[in-house]
Design an enzyme around this catalytic site. Sequence first.
Site, short mmCIF file in Angstrom:
data_model
loop_
_atom_site.label_atom_id
_atom_site.label_comp_id
_atom_site.label_asym_id
_atom_site.label_seq_id
_atom_site.Cartn_x
_atom_site.Cartn_y
_atom_site.Cartn_z
N HIS A 91 36.64 45.26 43.20
CA HIS A 91 36.16 46.06 42.05
C HIS A 91 35.07 47.07 42.42
CE1 HIS A 91 38.53 43.79 39.26
NE2 HIS A 91 37.89 42.66 39.47
N ASP A 150 45.45 39.79 43.06
CA ASP A 150 44.44 39.24 42.15
C ASP A 150 44.85 39.58 40.71
OD1 ASP A 150 41.21 38.44 42.33
OD2 ASP A 150 41.72 39.63 40.56
N HIS A 181 43.17 40.67 38.37
CA HIS A 181 42.47 41.86 37.88
C HIS A 181 42.84 43.07 38.74
CE1 HIS A 181 39.86 38.34 36.85
NE2 HIS A 181 39.97 38.92 35.66
N ASP A 233 43.44 34.14 40.90
CA ASP A 233 43.11 33.93 39.49
C ASP A 233 44.28 34.27 38.56
OD1 ASP A 233 42.78 36.53 40.33
OD2 ASP A 233 40.72 36.75 39.58
#
Length: 308
Positions: free
Chosen positions: A125, A162, A164, A245
């Site tokens: 991120h 991931d 996200h 995740d």
Amino acid sequence: MSTLFYTHPSSLDHDTGPGHPERIDRVHAVSKALSGPEFDALERREAPRGSVWDIKRVHSDDYMQSVFAAVPESGFAQLDADTVLSPGSGEAALFAVGGICAAVDSVHAGEANNAFCALRPPGHHAEHDRAMGFCLFNNVAIGAFHALESDGIDRVAVVDFDVHHGNGTQQAFWDHKNLFFASIHQSPCYPGTGSERERGAHGNIVNMPLPPGSGGEELRDAWGFIRPALRDFSPDLVMISAGFDAHRADPLAQLDFVEADYTWITDELLAMAAEMAQGRVVSTLEGGYDHGALGRSVAAHVRALMGA
Ligand SMILES: [Zn+2]
């Protein structure tokens, strides 16, 4: 040929405080999962310390200095709503950067087929001049730019599974035709980027957002879109932003992946790397917040890497 496994004790000094999901115990969950005899053949290495020059491949000097200046002498400091620093965070971030660069160098040198880095803080991120979502510096993007400086590595692909979207990696790669980024992630979900319309300046970005509840079948469909684009790109090195995740047990999102899905996608990436990148794969830990699911999923991922 073996699989390299990079860790460093400094990952245990990046303390995000009570109740934070991206916590020190994640490293213990990974270490425990890889402690059985079936992982005896892993070649375990301590990550070297990265340098400010590594970080500046992706981040502005001002931003980098501001992160180190914000590291508290005691207690905690906060860079955004989710991203916390403790006294050990600056050093941990340097070793996370150093680990991925060393993994790239070792795989490039032929010391192993592939490598997995289990270092904190995670990175995908982190943007050019902004910390976000538990991430300080974008380890995988730094590793990719580092790889481009190696003889014989002209094109690098990062595949991010991931849950996200890897907004920081996408931003770093956007204008670079020799860098390819594909992301499979939940939408809607944090950080809100990653629509199919975001394609990069050279068509070098492929986003596959999945609605909540998506599982292994949707993962396979998404890979069906990514695979031909990745084949057209023809990477010399495949890197993986390996967040776990998207597992059905994870508390931060609502996808429905299971351990066997991580085995499957890892095998697909290894097959692609064998076809066009001399088998070179460097994977790095991103998210994964249910410690049981994280351990089992990392074990599935590393087992596949070791089977390459
Ligand atoms: Zn994540």
